[in-house]
Design a protein around this motif. Structure first.
Motif, PDB file in Angstrom:
ATOM      1  N   VAL A 441       0.845  -1.197   0.000  1.00 38.64           N
ATOM      2  CA  VAL A 441       0.000   0.000   0.000  1.00 38.64           C
ATOM      3  C   VAL A 441       0.880   1.246   0.000  1.00 38.64           C
ATOM      4  CG1 VAL A 441      -1.638   1.344   1.341  1.00 38.64           C
ATOM      5  CG2 VAL A 441      -1.976  -1.117   1.064  1.00 38.64           C
ATOM      6  N   CYS A 442       1.935   1.244   0.829  1.00 39.66           N
ATOM      7  CA  CYS A 442       2.832   2.398   0.896  1.00 39.66           C
ATOM      8  C   CYS A 442       3.591   2.584  -0.412  1.00 39.66           C
ATOM      9  CB  CYS A 442       3.825   2.236   2.043  1.00 39.66           C
ATOM     10  SG  CYS A 442       3.073   2.259   3.680  1.00 39.66           S
ATOM     11  N   LEU A 443       4.079   1.499  -0.964  1.00 37.78           N
ATOM     12  CA  LEU A 443       4.893   1.591  -2.172  1.00 37.78           C
ATOM     13  C   LEU A 443       4.063   1.925  -3.397  1.00 37.78           C
ATOM     14  CD1 LEU A 443       7.255  -1.468  -1.662  1.00 37.78           C
ATOM     15  CD2 LEU A 443       7.799   0.932  -1.324  1.00 37.78           C
ATOM     16  N   ALA A 444       2.784   1.570  -3.358  1.00 39.16           N
ATOM     17  CA  ALA A 444       1.945   1.760  -4.534  1.00 39.16           C
ATOM     18  C   ALA A 444       1.394   3.171  -4.635  1.00 39.16           C
ATOM     19  CB  ALA A 444       0.786   0.770  -4.521  1.00 39.16           C
ATOM     20  N   ARG A 445       1.557   4.009  -3.626  1.00 36.55           N
ATOM     21  CA  ARG A 445       1.012   5.360  -3.691  1.00 36.55           C
ATOM     22  C   ARG A 445       1.681   6.135  -4.813  1.00 36.55           C
ATOM     23  NH1 ARG A 445       1.014   5.818   2.734  1.00 36.55           N
ATOM     24  NH2 ARG A 445      -1.061   4.972   3.095  1.00 36.55           N
ATOM     25  N   ALA A 480      -7.570   2.189  -9.059  1.00 32.56           N
ATOM     26  CA  ALA A 480      -6.637   1.261  -9.705  1.00 32.56           C
ATOM     27  C   ALA A 480      -7.358  -0.050  -9.956  1.00 32.56           C
ATOM     28  CB  ALA A 480      -5.398   1.058  -8.828  1.00 32.56           C
ATOM     29  N   GLN A 481      -6.598  -1.103 -10.219  1.00 39.58           N
ATOM     30  CA  GLN A 481      -7.177  -2.424 -10.427  1.00 39.58           C
ATOM     31  C   GLN A 481      -6.398  -3.434  -9.593  1.00 39.58           C
ATOM     32  OE1 GLN A 481      -6.600  -4.607 -14.175  1.00 39.58           O
ATOM     33  NE2 GLN A 481      -8.828  -4.924 -14.263  1.00 39.58           N
ATOM     34  N   VAL A 482      -7.135  -4.187  -8.769  1.00 39.04           N
ATOM     35  CA  VAL A 482      -6.531  -5.204  -7.920  1.00 39.04           C
ATOM     36  C   VAL A 482      -7.302  -6.503  -8.126  1.00 39.04           C
ATOM     37  CG1 VAL A 482      -6.019  -5.929  -5.560  1.00 39.04           C
ATOM     38  CG2 VAL A 482      -5.706  -3.540  -6.226  1.00 39.04           C
ATOM     39  N   LEU A 483      -6.578  -7.596  -8.341  1.00 39.16           N
ATOM     40  CA  LEU A 483      -7.172  -8.933  -8.418  1.00 39.16           C
ATOM     41  C   LEU A 483      -6.716  -9.709  -7.192  1.00 39.16           C
ATOM     42  CD1 LEU A 483      -7.413  -7.990 -11.419  1.00 39.16           C
ATOM     43  CD2 LEU A 483      -6.996 -10.352 -12.082  1.00 39.16           C
ATOM     44  N   VAL A 484      -7.671 -10.309  -6.496  1.00 41.06           N
ATOM     45  CA  VAL A 484      -7.363 -11.037  -5.278  1.00 41.06           C
ATOM     46  C   VAL A 484      -7.908 -12.460  -5.381  1.00 41.06           C
ATOM     47  CG1 VAL A 484      -7.648 -11.151  -2.779  1.00 41.06           C
ATOM     48  CG2 VAL A 484      -7.436  -8.936  -3.907  1.00 41.06           C
ATOM     49  N   VAL A 485      -7.035 -13.439  -5.208  1.00 42.05           N
ATOM     50  CA  VAL A 485      -7.453 -14.821  -5.049  1.00 42.05           C
ATOM     51  C   VAL A 485      -7.521 -15.088  -3.552  1.00 42.05           C
ATOM     52  CG1 VAL A 485      -6.867 -17.222  -5.472  1.00 42.05           C
ATOM     53  CG2 VAL A 485      -6.382 -15.481  -7.218  1.00 42.05           C
ATOM     54  N   THR A 486      -8.697 -15.440  -3.042  1.00 38.90           N
ATOM     55  CA  THR A 486      -8.858 -15.497  -1.599  1.00 38.90           C
ATOM     56  C   THR A 486      -9.743 -16.657  -1.164  1.00 38.90           C
ATOM     57  OG1 THR A 486      -9.579 -14.234   0.335  1.00 38.90           O
ATOM     58  CG2 THR A 486     -10.824 -13.903  -1.682  1.00 38.90           C
ATOM     59  N   HIS A 487      -9.485 -17.116   0.054  1.00 42.39           N
ATOM     60  CA  HIS A 487     -10.369 -18.064   0.740  1.00 42.39           C
ATOM     61  C   HIS A 487     -11.069 -17.395   1.905  1.00 42.39           C
ATOM     62  CE1 HIS A 487      -9.307 -21.780  -1.366  1.00 42.39           C
ATOM     63  NE2 HIS A 487      -8.050 -21.378  -1.336  1.00 42.39           N
ATOM     64  N   SER A 488     -10.885 -16.101   2.049  1.00 31.52           N
ATOM     65  CA  SER A 488     -11.456 -15.392   3.198  1.00 31.52           C
ATOM     66  C   SER A 488     -12.796 -14.776   2.825  1.00 31.52           C
ATOM     67  CB  SER A 488     -10.494 -14.295   3.661  1.00 31.52           C
ATOM     68  OG  SER A 488     -11.126 -13.439   4.574  1.00 31.52           O
ATOM     69  N   PRO A 489     -13.887 -15.137   3.527  1.00 35.72           N
ATOM     70  CA  PRO A 489     -15.188 -14.521   3.220  1.00 35.72           C
ATOM     71  C   PRO A 489     -15.192 -13.022   3.512  1.00 35.72           C
ATOM     72  CG  PRO A 489     -15.331 -15.888   5.190  1.00 35.72           C
ATOM     73  CD  PRO A 489     -14.008 -16.170   4.583  1.00 35.72           C
TER      74      PRO A 489
END
Length: 551
Positions: A441-445, A480-489
């Protein structure tokens, strides 16, 4: 931004078309459903090196097509220009893999190499996971990450330029020192050889001249007798007297024959002139053949000296003069070496001073950025339930190089009073994922145009912590665009767009597909993630609460 991904005959995917959106895109599904295959396929079309057996069983080849939207100032435009491609507001990447392993790629319908794909991928996609090996956990990449955060591109260019100048100056001095040492080692030979050559003073063509003169002098005695007899035959007692008598007799008879002897008399006149020339030439030759034995000895000594030096130095006799000039130049290097070395040392000292100044400026910028990054990380860790952890960017001295004199290491202490250590060794699995997310998050600003993919970065966390992770991901996806593969509801509930990856069996063949979820489908999927295969009303209610809380 990634617009679409079209996959055909890759692993257990027969045909799959996905249209992605800005914001937070969430992919969920049971373990083994094929979520990693999507990432493998995307990595394939981007030229990443991965698994080799990608073609679906029974298919001749697999194919992946990815479409990206590009702004005019997107970094990918520069990569396209350097590779000879026209700029475009869309980028179409296509790559096929045959059953025998051959790979072919196209960029906007033009053939392209894997190197071009990988160069483009650096500007298009960032992949991060709990076991991230692409920079965040690699200490060798920490300096690059800090530099990107600090925005010190100009200082790095200046430092690299100064380093190149310093290396060039150092190489020039070292090369000259080596040359001087080489000449010094043969100084005695050089001085003796130059003196010997100077004493002889060879001239180009001299050997041939001397050799011809020597052969002439050696044959002079025999030749001189023959030439002398010829001279007598041409002189007053020979041909000259006979010609003069003939001329006198014909002149006495000329008047009586009414001009019939005019032409012969003219011819005899010309013959007398030619005879005079012949006499002069033969006389000159006699003078030349009048050899002094001491002169022959001198010619022979000179010729043998020339040839002896030529053999000694393995050169032609005619090249002895040039060889002497070369040896003199080497001696001049030695005689002028001290002054030249002093000049080169001064140039190197100036280059070193310029490099040191550039490196100091870069170090100062990094030190300031490190403090800001640590403060930013503290603010990001608190919402991720790591408010008691301390993140520290450590700068230490490194060997001078093109990127300065600093080594950078990210260290963390997870509990008050606990010793700090490298990020990869101190944090537990769940903590590590949150550290990585906060750092990203910090580096992506300020970054734009890059699609960020997080592969199960929320693994090992749950409850309120998972919710905090999801909210940071959603904040990161803002604009921006973020893709997340997740098992967390909790994370899935915060997505702006949701797909479910699932397996099905058709004609005894296992295939994977990706289904976009409607609002009702999302409730069902999140309920499954909460309760497992048996979805209860309580699970549905909890899923609805999560989705409501995420709006």
């Amino acid at each position: 931004m990634l617009l679409s991904l079209d996959i055909r005959d890759m692993l257990i995917i027969d045909r799959l078309e996905l249209a992605f959106q800005p914001g937070l895109n969430v992919l969920t599904g049971e373990t083994g459903a094929g979520k990693s295959i999507l990432l493998d396929s995307l990595g394939f079309v981007l030229g990443w090196r991965g698994r080799a057996d990608l073609v679906r069983q029974g298919a001749d080849q697999g194919e992946v097509v990815a479409e990206f939207a590009l702004a005019p100032d997107h970094p990918a435009q520069a990569v396209l220009a350097e590779a000879g491609f026209a700029q475009s507001d869309t980028l179409l990447l296509r790559r096929i893999n045959t059953r025998d392993g051959r790979k072919t790629a196209w960029v906007n319908d033009r053939r392209a190499s894997g190197e071009v794909l990988r160069a483009l991928s650096e500007t298009l996609v960032e992949l991060h996971g709990q076991q991230d090996d692409r920079g965040l956990l690699n200490p060798r990449g920490h300096r690059d990450l800090l530099d990107a955060y600090a925005g010190v591109a100009d200082q790095i260019v200046a430092t690299r330029s100064a380093w190149t100048a310093l290396r060039k100056a150092r190489k020039a001095r070292e090369s000259e020192a080596a040359r001087l040492a080489e000449v010094k080692a043969e100084e005695d030979f050089l001085r003796h050889a130059v003196a010997e050559l100077d004493a002889l003073g060879p001239e180009p063509g001299e050997e041939a001249t001397l050799d011809s003169r020597r052969r002439l002098m050696q044959a002079a005695q025999k030749l001189k007798g023959d030439v002398a007899r010829a001279f007598v035959a041409l002189s007053d007692d020979g041909a000259e007297r006979l010609l003069m008598d003939a001329t006198r007799w014909l002149e006495g008879a000329a008047d009586a024959v009414e001009g019939r002897l005019d032409a012969p008399l003219e011819a005899l006149g010309r013959a007398m002139d030619a005879l005079g020339d012949a006499q002069n030439g033969v006389e000159a030759c006699l003078d030349a053949l009048d050899i002094n034995p001491m002169e022959l000895e001198a010619v022979e000594e000179r010729l043998f000296a020339l040839r002896g030096l030529a053999r000694k130095h393995s050169v032609l006799a005619d090249d002895l003069g040039d060889f002497a000039a070369t040896l003199r130049q080497r001696l001049e290097v030695l005689d002028n070496g001290a002054r030249h070395m002093a000049d080169l040392a001064a140039v190197e000292a100036d280059a070193r001073a310029s490099y040191d100044a550039a490196a100091r400026d870069l170090s100062a910028a990094r030190a300031g950025a490190a403090l800001r990054l640590d403060a930013d990380m503290a603010r990001e860790l608190a919402p991720l339930k790591l408010d008691r952890a301390v993140f520290t960017t450590v700068l230490s001295a490194d060997a001078p190089g093109p990127d300065g004199v600093d080594a950078v290491t990210f260290e963390v202490a997870t509990n008050p009073g606990a010793p700090a250590g490298p990020l990869s060794r101190i944090a537990s699995g769940g903590e590590l994922s949150r550290f990585l997310l906060a750092l990203k998050v910090c580096l992506a600003r300020g970054a734009s145009g890059v699609t960020m993919i997080f592969d199960e970065i929320d693994r090992g966390v749950g409850g309120a912590t998972a919710d905090a992770v999801g909210r940071r991901l959603r904040a990161l996806a803002d604009g921006a665009q973020v893709l997340v593969v997740t098992h967390s509801p909790q994370v899935a509930a915060l997505g702006a767009h949701h797909w479910r990856v699932e397996k099905r069996i058709h004609n005894d063949i296992t295939l994977s597909r990706v289904v976009p979820l409607s609002a009702d489908d999302r409730v069902q999927e999140i309920a499954r993630m909460l309760s497992g295969d048996t979805i209860t009303e309580a699970a549905r209610a909890a899923a609805e609460d999560l989705l409501q809380a995420g709006t």
